[in-house]
Design an enzyme around this catalytic site. Structure first.
Site, short mmCIF file in Angstrom:
data_model
loop_
_atom_site.label_atom_id
_atom_site.label_comp_id
_atom_site.label_asym_id
_atom_site.label_seq_id
_atom_site.Cartn_x
_atom_site.Cartn_y
_atom_site.Cartn_z
N GLY A 120 2.21 -22.25 9.53
CA GLY A 120 1.20 -22.10 8.49
C GLY A 120 0.51 -20.75 8.46
N GLU A 153 5.25 -22.58 15.57
CA GLU A 153 6.50 -22.75 14.83
C GLU A 153 6.32 -22.33 13.37
OE1 GLU A 153 7.39 -26.94 15.46
OE2 GLU A 153 5.80 -27.54 14.07
N ARG A 204 7.38 -19.60 6.93
CA ARG A 204 7.20 -18.65 5.83
C ARG A 204 6.90 -17.23 6.31
NH1 ARG A 204 5.73 -20.16 0.59
NH2 ARG A 204 5.05 -22.20 1.37
N CYS A 234 15.27 -24.58 -20.34
CA CYS A 234 14.62 -25.04 -21.56
C CYS A 234 13.37 -25.83 -21.19
CB CYS A 234 15.57 -25.91 -22.35
SG CYS A 234 17.13 -25.08 -22.66
N TYR A 259 11.26 -20.56 1.44
CA TYR A 259 10.95 -21.58 0.44
C TYR A 259 11.33 -21.07 -0.95
CZ TYR A 259 8.19 -23.39 4.32
OH TYR A 259 7.78 -23.84 5.55
C1 LIG Z 1 6.60 -26.69 7.30
C2 LIG Z 1 6.23 -26.81 8.72
C3 LIG Z 1 6.10 -25.66 9.52
C4 LIG Z 1 6.23 -24.27 8.98
O1 LIG Z 1 5.19 -23.99 8.08
P1 LIG Z 1 5.04 -22.52 7.48
O2 LIG Z 1 3.91 -22.66 6.51
O3 LIG Z 1 6.34 -22.21 6.80
O4 LIG Z 1 4.74 -21.59 8.59
C5 LIG Z 1 5.84 -25.84 10.87
N1 LIG Z 1 5.68 -27.08 11.39
C6 LIG Z 1 5.77 -28.19 10.64
C7 LIG Z 1 5.59 -29.52 11.27
C8 LIG Z 1 6.04 -28.10 9.29
O5 LIG Z 1 6.12 -29.20 8.55
#
Ligand SMILES: *Cc1c(COP(=O)(O)O)cnc(C)c1O
Length: 359
Positions: free
Chosen positions: A205, A236, A239, A308, A338
């Site tokens: 995130g 983890e 993005r 369309c 994404y």
């Molecule tokens: C989607 C997701 C991520 C990655 O989120 P980003 O916003 O792409 O960094 C990490 N952990 C979990 C559990 C997710 O669902």
């Protein structure tokens, strides 16, 4: 045309610099959330610079394992089937992020050895805002307690720690604030449940700002600000690792004005690059005039695709050169995460884009 272009060298440098920021004495381990972009060339480019990969389905699991046979894997996501859980154990997944008591019960009934992180979804108060991942993700404290109890009575399961992915789009100070709250709750909880050498997965995130393609999440400040604590930390992100090194390049088919609005109609559309519709932003882009082009005054236009539907918009009311005409190229940036993999490829049956890898 159209084509996705991935800059694998740039991606490797970006990942290497993030990984260097994390490499302090007890810096967090860096996993890549494959759902952001599971393209095999991207996975291979990232592999030397990350500690492992987070997968969220049997499909991702099979694909990442085939692409990178030796990679460390964590398996998360709601709604895991028995088949997927069994596959995870067959393919040597290192950590299973358990999302509910029912999922845990099904895993326990398989009678196989597994190491588990329990996914927590606690309402956490940070600077002014209460954060909680909306949706069916993770567990509140009561369910977490029930799971810990079950694991304690299931010898083939081991509780290794807690997983918490609670928000997305946070900058480094906000991420740190969230991390401290998670750690403050999770460490005593894990200690109370007798977990030795606990692990804390703080999720992904990390912010990506589509209005400011040059800006980056401050990985150095984040790594430096994480508290020294008794747990092995892991993050983890998806993005913030891969967004910057993908482009969607296409050409102008038509420029027209209706009811006073200028539309630039591009080959392809949001069935190839759904990101701007999904996130509700204008996708950043560069114009590459066919003849090298002189400079002309900018004029506002809306960039659309061939679908369309009035929703097929890449960018609305944005300045483009007033000389823009059919045959000119547009390269949309920040299309490395994404993007292709979340798009509805078959809608209207247009041809698929090509894929080019710069390395
Ligand atoms: C989607 C997701 C991520 C990655 O989120 P980003 O916003 O792409 O960094 C990490 N952990 C979990 C559990 C997710 O669902």
């Amino acid at each position: 045309m159209p084509a996705y272009v991935y800059d694998l060298n740039g991606l490797k440098q970006h990942a290497a610099s993030i990984s260097a920021s994390m490499k302090g004495a007890l810096g967090p381990e860096l996993f890549y959330a494959a759902k952001a972009n599971p393209d095999a060339a991207i996975l291979r480019a990232l592999d030397p610079h990350v500690d492992g990969f987070e997968v969220s389905s049997g499909g991702e699991l099979t694909h990442v394992r085939e692409t990178l046979p030796a990679a460390r894997l964590a398996f998360g996501g709601p709604g895991k089937t028995d088949e997927e859980l069994a596959l995870a154990l067959d393919l040597g997944v290192e950590r299973i992020h358990v999302e509910s008591p029912h999922e845990l019960a099904r895993l326990a009934e398989m009678g196989r050895r597994a190491a588990v992180l329990l996914r927590a979804n606690l309402p956490i108060r940070t600077a002014g805002a209460a954060l909680q991942m909306s949706g069916p993700f993770g567990m509140d404290e009561e369910a977490l307690n029930a799971c810990a109890h079950r694991i304690a009575h299931t010898p083939h399961l081991t509780l290794r720690g807690v997983h918490a992915h609670l928000a997305s789009g946070l900058d480094a100070p906000a991420m740190l604030d969230l991390a401290r709250h998670i750690i403050d709750w999770a460490l005593p909880w894990l200690e109370a449940h007798g977990v030795e050498r606990p692990e804390l997965n703080l999720g992904g995130g990390m912010a990506v700002d589509y209005r400011s393609p040059e800006s980056r999440f401050d990985w150095g400040a984040y790594a430096a600000g994480l508290p020294d604590c008794a747990a092995r930390l892991r993050i983890e992100p998806g993005r913030a690792l891969t967004a910057y090194h993908g482009w969607y390049v296409t050409d102008v088919l038509d420029v027209k004005t209706t009811h006073g609005e200028t539309y630039v109609v591009l080959r392809g559309g949001t069935h190839h690059l759904r990101t701007p519709v999904t996130k509700g932003h204008d996708q950043p882009f560069t114009v590459l005039p066919r003849d090298g082009g002189g400079r002309t005054a900018p004029a506002p236009a809306t960039l659309v695709g061939q679908l369309c539907t009035p929703k097929d918009v890449f960018a609305r009311d944005v300045p483009v050169p007033s000389s823009l005409r059919p045959g000119d190229l547009i390269a949309f940036g920040m299309a490395g995460a994404y993007a292709w993999n979340i798009s509805h490829h078959d809608f209207l049956m247009h041809p698929k884009p090509a894929f080019h890898y710069l390395s």
